[in-house]
Scaffold this motif. Structure first.
Motif, short mmCIF file in Angstrom:
data_model
loop_
_atom_site.label_atom_id
_atom_site.label_comp_id
_atom_site.label_asym_id
_atom_site.label_seq_id
_atom_site.Cartn_x
_atom_site.Cartn_y
_atom_site.Cartn_z
N THR A 41 -45.49 74.06 45.32
CA THR A 41 -45.10 75.46 45.41
C THR A 41 -43.97 75.68 46.41
N ARG A 47 -40.79 77.60 45.30
CA ARG A 47 -40.42 78.80 46.05
C ARG A 47 -38.94 78.78 46.43
N GLU A 98 -45.41 87.64 48.88
CA GLU A 98 -45.96 86.48 48.18
C GLU A 98 -46.85 85.67 49.09
N ALA A 154 -48.45 82.69 51.00
CA ALA A 154 -47.87 81.46 51.53
C ALA A 154 -48.92 80.41 51.83
N GLN A 186 -43.83 76.26 53.79
CA GLN A 186 -43.32 76.91 52.59
C GLN A 186 -41.91 77.47 52.78
N GLN A 198 -48.63 84.49 43.58
CA GLN A 198 -47.26 84.03 43.73
C GLN A 198 -46.48 84.18 42.42
N TRP A 228 -43.18 86.35 42.02
CA TRP A 228 -41.92 85.74 41.61
C TRP A 228 -41.37 86.40 40.35
#
Length: 460
Positions: free
Chosen positions: A120, A124, A190, A192, A219, A393, A397
């Protein structure tokens, strides 16, 4: 023939239709996953846990579960909504296969969660690169830091589960600690990182806060020492000596709640009226009946990290609110500590109060699978928490990449489901292509089709 007196039209129901797809609007989620490479990243990350000759990829199983939660599911069996629409979601694992996959991942939970976190993090960065100037890290500096919010929440367990325990609010369940990257007032945020904890875990346990902070920093694309580009924001539970000293050593900014006692009250009472400055409301406008002041110089802060400031807000309580012993002359006092040296006091205080946005993120997470932990083993529920965060997430996104500059950019999960994800459609095939046809009269179809266009790769 009797005449209906109902206010609704009478319809006859049968099961003869073909090609009709429920939850057709969920194509936004799968299109987002494909555009940012989430499905491929998780497939590669979880490849070591794929049995030889297995038909179903564990990465796809995880993404399918995240999509099912994003559209309203709250247990493993809700993946059946996706399985019923192979034209839209492809091959979806059966319930026994999903259960075996979760068991296999839970048997090596630490490594699996590390692999999911690494995947991720890469995805990200891809999302933020695609968003460009609209990403939360664009122009990050000491004056405009990336904000990571931390908060814990209680999740009730309605049956006996491993490590479920009595909570400080006389309930029974779990006490996860979560971290979110704030998108600012123009967006949402979002997830984390998150740590699942027993219900009796302490609210101010420094080790847990540091674990979540470390996971959240991984992240970000700033490396192991992001410095003052990052601000850690939390309530008083994170305002411990150990946490603040750790943040200070790494030159991270912080804004954390600070507890006041009767000794502090006496010193604050002695401040002259000129020491107080009008506070701001949520819109940045002066708020009547609220003031702020810097009390760093009048409090004994020996033992606290160098450079720490304590800022106090005094405000008339809302009608009916019960006063506390630290309230001064009818005004409610709250305080926070920060190592940010620049900026007007009302701006710093308003920045700290916007930490309440983290509570919105947690409320939305509870509406996306966090309301309960449905599995028995603690390691299984750790995997469940990771999938819940992944669902959040994926939704964030989608809003960041395809719904920005629209009202849907700040819609919460319930509204996204009602207006977009629940849109029905019809699958049609022509010239070796599969088409998803939406109803002409669907009220928000224009948002859906515009979002799909934004998710298409740019022509090369």
């Amino acid at each position: 023939m009797s005449k209906s007196t109902s206010l609704y039209p009478r319809v006859r129901v049968d099961r003869s239709a073909s090609g009709v797809v429920s939850h057709a609007g969920s194509v936004l989620l799968t299109a987002t996953a494909a555009r940012i490479g989430l499905d491929r990243a998780l497939s590669q990350a979880l490849a070591p846990w794929r049995p030889r000759l297995a038909v179903h990829d564990p990465g796809k199983v995880v993404v399918d579960l995240a999509v099912s939660m994003a559209v309203g599911g709250d247990c493993l069996a809700d993946i059946g909504v996706l399985r019923a629409e192979p034209g839209l979601f492809g091959l979806v694992a059966s319930d026994p296969t999903v259960s075996r996959t979760i068991d296999r991942l839970a048997a090596d939970a630490d490594n699996v969660l590390a692999a999911i976190g690494a995947a991720t993090a890469v995805v990200r960065q891809q999302v933020w690169a695609l968003r460009g100037e609209g990403s939360p890290i664009h122009g990050a500096c000491a004056e405009r830091p990336v904000i990571i919010d931390l908060d814990a929440t209680l999740v009730t367990a309605h049956s006996e589960k491993e490590h479920a325990a009595a909570t400080y609010k006389k309930g029974f369940g779990f006490h996860p600690l979560l971290a979110f990257i704030d998108h600012g007032p123009g967006g949402t945020g979002e997830a984390a990182a998150g740590v699942l904890r027993a219900g009796n875990a302490g609210a101010n346990t420094a080790a847990d806060h540091l674990t979540v902070i470390r996971q959240a920093l991984v992240q970000l694309p700033f490396g192991p020492q992001p410095g003052r580009k990052v601000l850690i924001r939390t309530d008083g539970a994170g305002g411990t000596h150990e946490v603040l000293e750790w943040l200070t050593r790494r030159r991270l900014q912080y804004s954390v709640g600070f507890g006041l006692n009767t000794g502090h009250e006496a010193k604050i009472r002695a401040l002259p009226a000129a020491a107080w400055t009008p506070a701001y409301d949520a819109g940045g406008v002066q708020r009547e009946g609220a003031w702020v002041t810097d009390v760093t110089g009048v409090l004994d802060l020996n033992g606290w990290p160098a450079g720490m400031r304590v800022i106090v807000r005094a405000e008339r309580p809302h009608p009916g609110a019960q006063l506390r012993f630290t309230d001064l002359d009818g005004n409610r006092l709250t305080a926070f500590a920060t190592n940010t040296s620049r900026g007007q006091l009302p701006d710093l205080e308003l920045r700290h109060r916007r930490r309440a946005r983290c509570e919105d993120r947690i409320r939305n997470a509870k509406d996306t699978g966090l309301r309960n932990f449905p599995l028995h083993d603690f390691t299984q529920n750790r995997i469940w928490l990771a999938i819940v965060l992944l669902a959040g997430q994926l939704t964030a996104w989608l809003q960041l990449l395809a719904l920005h500059d629209t009202t849907a950019a700040v819609w919460e999960p319930k509204r996204l489901r009602l207006r977009l994800f629940a849109t029905a459609g019809r699958i049609a095939r022509h010239a070796r292509r599969t088409h998803l046809r939406l109803p002409l009269h669907a009220p928000w179809a224009h948002l859906l089709t515009a979002a799909i266009d934004r998710l298409r790769p740019a022509p090369t």
